[in-house]
Write a protein that holds these residues in place. Structure first.
Motif, PDB file in Angstrom:
ATOM      1  N   ARG A 153       2.983 -41.310 -16.277  1.00  0.00           N
ATOM      2  CA  ARG A 153       2.196 -42.514 -15.964  1.00  0.00           C
ATOM      3  C   ARG A 153       1.371 -42.298 -14.693  1.00  0.00           C
ATOM      4  O   ARG A 153       0.228 -42.755 -14.605  1.00  0.00           O
ATOM      5  N   ILE A 154       1.931 -41.608 -13.701  1.00  0.00           N
ATOM      6  CA  ILE A 154       1.189 -41.313 -12.472  1.00  0.00           C
ATOM      7  C   ILE A 154      -0.016 -40.441 -12.804  1.00  0.00           C
ATOM      8  O   ILE A 154      -1.141 -40.716 -12.359  1.00  0.00           O
ATOM      9  N   ASP A 155       0.193 -39.406 -13.595  1.00  0.00           N
ATOM     10  CA  ASP A 155      -0.914 -38.527 -14.004  1.00  0.00           C
ATOM     11  C   ASP A 155      -1.995 -39.324 -14.734  1.00  0.00           C
ATOM     12  O   ASP A 155      -3.181 -39.188 -14.444  1.00  0.00           O
ATOM     13  N   ALA A 156      -1.579 -40.152 -15.696  1.00  0.00           N
ATOM     14  CA  ALA A 156      -2.541 -40.943 -16.474  1.00  0.00           C
ATOM     15  C   ALA A 156      -3.292 -41.927 -15.574  1.00  0.00           C
ATOM     16  O   ALA A 156      -4.507 -42.133 -15.746  1.00  0.00           O
ATOM     17  N   SER A 157      -2.597 -42.510 -14.613  1.00  0.00           N
ATOM     18  CA  SER A 157      -3.240 -43.458 -13.694  1.00  0.00           C
ATOM     19  C   SER A 157      -4.293 -42.772 -12.834  1.00  0.00           C
ATOM     20  O   SER A 157      -5.392 -43.297 -12.653  1.00  0.00           O
ATOM     21  N   LEU A 158      -3.968 -41.605 -12.314  1.00  0.00           N
ATOM     22  CA  LEU A 158      -4.928 -40.869 -11.495  1.00  0.00           C
ATOM     23  C   LEU A 158      -6.153 -40.487 -12.320  1.00  0.00           C
ATOM     24  O   LEU A 158      -7.286 -40.564 -11.829  1.00  0.00           O
ATOM     25  N   GLN A 159      -5.922 -40.095 -13.558  1.00  0.00           N
ATOM     26  CA  GLN A 159      -7.042 -39.725 -14.424  1.00  0.00           C
ATOM     27  C   GLN A 159      -7.932 -40.931 -14.709  1.00  0.00           C
ATOM     28  O   GLN A 159      -9.159 -40.836 -14.609  1.00  0.00           O
ATOM     29  N   SER A 160      -7.339 -42.068 -15.042  1.00  0.00           N
ATOM     30  CA  SER A 160      -8.151 -43.229 -15.395  1.00  0.00           C
ATOM     31  C   SER A 160      -8.796 -43.890 -14.180  1.00  0.00           C
ATOM     32  O   SER A 160      -9.936 -44.338 -14.256  1.00  0.00           O
ATOM     33  N   LEU A 161      -8.098 -43.945 -13.068  1.00  0.00           N
ATOM     34  CA  LEU A 161      -8.646 -44.616 -11.884  1.00  0.00           C
ATOM     35  C   LEU A 161      -9.720 -43.800 -11.176  1.00  0.00           C
ATOM     36  O   LEU A 161     -10.685 -44.355 -10.655  1.00  0.00           O
ATOM     37  N   PHE A 162      -9.540 -42.481 -11.147  1.00  0.00           N
ATOM     38  CA  PHE A 162     -10.434 -41.646 -10.349  1.00  0.00           C
ATOM     39  C   PHE A 162     -11.228 -40.633 -11.157  1.00  0.00           C
ATOM     40  O   PHE A 162     -12.012 -39.869 -10.591  1.00  0.00           O
ATOM     41  N   GLY A 163     -10.995 -40.595 -12.453  1.00  0.00           N
ATOM     42  CA  GLY A 163     -11.755 -39.692 -13.312  1.00  0.00           C
ATOM     43  C   GLY A 163     -11.485 -38.219 -13.068  1.00  0.00           C
ATOM     44  O   GLY A 163     -12.335 -37.383 -13.328  1.00  0.00           O
ATOM     45  N   VAL A 164     -10.295 -37.905 -12.591  1.00  0.00           N
ATOM     46  CA  VAL A 164      -9.948 -36.501 -12.371  1.00  0.00           C
ATOM     47  C   VAL A 164      -9.385 -35.921 -13.657  1.00  0.00           C
ATOM     48  O   VAL A 164      -8.913 -36.644 -14.533  1.00  0.00           O
ATOM     49  N   SER A 165      -9.427 -34.622 -13.771  1.00  0.00           N
ATOM     50  CA  SER A 165      -8.900 -33.953 -14.957  1.00  0.00           C
ATOM     51  C   SER A 165      -7.376 -33.993 -14.953  1.00  0.00           C
ATOM     52  O   SER A 165      -6.740 -34.280 -13.927  1.00  0.00           O
ATOM     53  N   HIS A 166      -6.803 -33.676 -16.098  1.00  0.00           N
ATOM     54  CA  HIS A 166      -5.344 -33.644 -16.219  1.00  0.00           C
ATOM     55  C   HIS A 166      -4.736 -32.657 -15.214  1.00  0.00           C
ATOM     56  O   HIS A 166      -3.744 -32.964 -14.554  1.00  0.00           O
ATOM     57  N   GLY A 167      -5.344 -31.480 -15.087  1.00  0.00           N
ATOM     58  CA  GLY A 167      -4.835 -30.473 -14.158  1.00  0.00           C
ATOM     59  C   GLY A 167      -4.889 -30.932 -12.711  1.00  0.00           C
ATOM     60  O   GLY A 167      -3.936 -30.728 -11.941  1.00  0.00           O
ATOM     61  N   VAL A 168      -5.981 -31.567 -12.339  1.00  0.00           N
ATOM     62  CA  VAL A 168      -6.114 -32.076 -10.966  1.00  0.00           C
ATOM     63  C   VAL A 168      -5.102 -33.198 -10.741  1.00  0.00           C
ATOM     64  O   VAL A 168      -4.458 -33.262  -9.684  1.00  0.00           O
ATOM     65  N   ALA A 169      -4.927 -34.066 -11.729  1.00  0.00           N
ATOM     66  CA  ALA A 169      -3.960 -35.160 -11.598  1.00  0.00           C
ATOM     67  C   ALA A 169      -2.547 -34.620 -11.413  1.00  0.00           C
ATOM     68  O   ALA A 169      -1.798 -35.119 -10.566  1.00  0.00           O
ATOM     69  N   GLU A 170      -2.196 -33.594 -12.169  1.00  0.00           N
ATOM     70  CA  GLU A 170      -0.867 -32.991 -12.019  1.00  0.00           C
ATOM     71  C   GLU A 170      -0.693 -32.386 -10.629  1.00  0.00           C
ATOM     72  O   GLU A 170       0.362 -32.533 -10.017  1.00  0.00           O
ATOM     73  N   ARG A 171      -1.737 -31.688 -10.152  1.00  0.00           N
ATOM     74  CA  ARG A 171      -1.663 -31.068  -8.828  1.00  0.00           C
ATOM     75  C   ARG A 171      -1.548 -32.134  -7.738  1.00  0.00           C
ATOM     76  O   ARG A 171      -0.751 -32.010  -6.807  1.00  0.00           O
ATOM     77  N   LEU A 172      -2.344 -33.205  -7.851  1.00  0.00           N
ATOM     78  CA  LEU A 172      -2.275 -34.282  -6.865  1.00  0.00           C
ATOM     79  C   LEU A 172      -0.915 -34.973  -6.887  1.00  0.00           C
ATOM     80  O   LEU A 172      -0.363 -35.304  -5.832  1.00  0.00           O
ATOM     81  N   ALA A 173      -0.376 -35.167  -8.090  1.00  0.00           N
ATOM     82  CA  ALA A 173       0.940 -35.799  -8.201  1.00  0.00           C
ATOM     83  C   ALA A 173       2.016 -34.933  -7.550  1.00  0.00           C
ATOM     84  O   ALA A 173       2.888 -35.437  -6.845  1.00  0.00           O
ATOM     85  N   GLU A 174       1.946 -33.637  -7.776  1.00  0.00           N
ATOM     86  CA  GLU A 174       2.926 -32.740  -7.158  1.00  0.00           C
ATOM     87  C   GLU A 174       2.770 -32.727  -5.636  1.00  0.00           C
ATOM     88  O   GLU A 174       3.756 -32.749  -4.898  1.00  0.00           O
ATOM     89  N   GLN A 175       1.529 -32.702  -5.177  1.00  0.00           N
ATOM     90  CA  GLN A 175       1.281 -32.735  -3.731  1.00  0.00           C
ATOM     91  C   GLN A 175       1.797 -34.047  -3.143  1.00  0.00           C
ATOM     92  O   GLN A 175       2.413 -34.060  -2.072  1.00  0.00           O
ATOM     93  N   ALA A 176       1.572 -35.154  -3.845  1.00  0.00           N
ATOM     94  CA  ALA A 176       2.051 -36.451  -3.365  1.00  0.00           C
ATOM     95  C   ALA A 176       3.572 -36.500  -3.343  1.00  0.00           C
ATOM     96  O   ALA A 176       4.163 -37.066  -2.423  1.00  0.00           O
ATOM     97  N   ARG A 177       4.202 -35.887  -4.329  1.00  0.00           N
ATOM     98  CA  ARG A 177       5.667 -35.864  -4.360  1.00  0.00           C
ATOM     99  C   ARG A 177       6.208 -35.152  -3.122  1.00  0.00           C
ATOM    100  O   ARG A 177       7.139 -35.622  -2.464  1.00  0.00           O
ATOM    101  N   VAL A 178       5.608 -34.019  -2.781  1.00  0.00           N
ATOM    102  CA  VAL A 178       6.041 -33.252  -1.603  1.00  0.00           C
ATOM    103  C   VAL A 178       5.755 -34.039  -0.320  1.00  0.00           C
ATOM    104  O   VAL A 178       6.607 -34.139   0.562  1.00  0.00           O
TER     105      VAL A 178
END
Length: 151
Positions: free
Chosen positions: A49-74
């Motif tokens: 859901r975090i990945d999907a939210s980042l993609q829909s809210l900011f128009g980032v790709s799936h890969g970028v959303a995953e990377r941002l989510a992992e960075q945010a987790r850390v």
């Protein structure tokens, strides 16, 4: 020698520009993780859901959303407050965009089909930091419930 130095500074400039362009989605991801971690259990549905939210809210790709989510987790583990992230989001987004983020926060809380009291409390705190009215807080919750039940 000067060519190497110029190349080094050019690389730093490109890196800082990339950091700036992802600063807002990262700040939003930190708020999303605040809600996901509120019950001290982050499920795979919540990560999706975090990945999907980042993609829909900011128009980032799936890969970028995953990377941002992992960075945010850390970063979330190291962060002492969500205020700087909320301030960045509040200053960068207009009222309608902040409302859409609130809907995403509610959808995240409902992703595992169990709304924990701590998750609702985290969303309420974030809504106050984003200057979202109580009316919009409730409206976002209802919209998220409708969207979740239609899946």
């Amino acid at each position: 020698m000067f060519a190497k130095l110029r190349a080094h500074f050019a690389a730093d400039t490109l890196e800082s520009e990339a950091d700036t362009s992802e600063s807002l989605p990262l700040a939003a991801a930190m708020l999303l993780f605040e809600v996901a971690w509120a019950d001290h259990d982050i499920s795979s549905q919540e990560i999706d859901r975090i990945d999907a939210s980042l993609q829909s809210l900011f128009g980032v790709s799936h890969g970028v959303a995953e990377r941002l989510a992992e960075q945010a987790r850390v970063e979330h583990v190291k962060a002492t407050s969500i205020y700087p992230f909320a301030r960045e989001v509040r200053e960068a987004l207009d009222a309608d965009e902040r409302f859409q983020l609130m809907v995403a926060l509610w959808q995240l809380a409902l992703a595992d089909e169990l709304l924990a009291t701590y998750e609702e409390s985290a969303i309420r705190r974030i809504s106050e930091l984003l200057y979202v009215s109580h009316r919009d807080f409730i409206r976002a919750k209802l919209e998220a419930k409708r969207a979740t039940s239609s899946r």
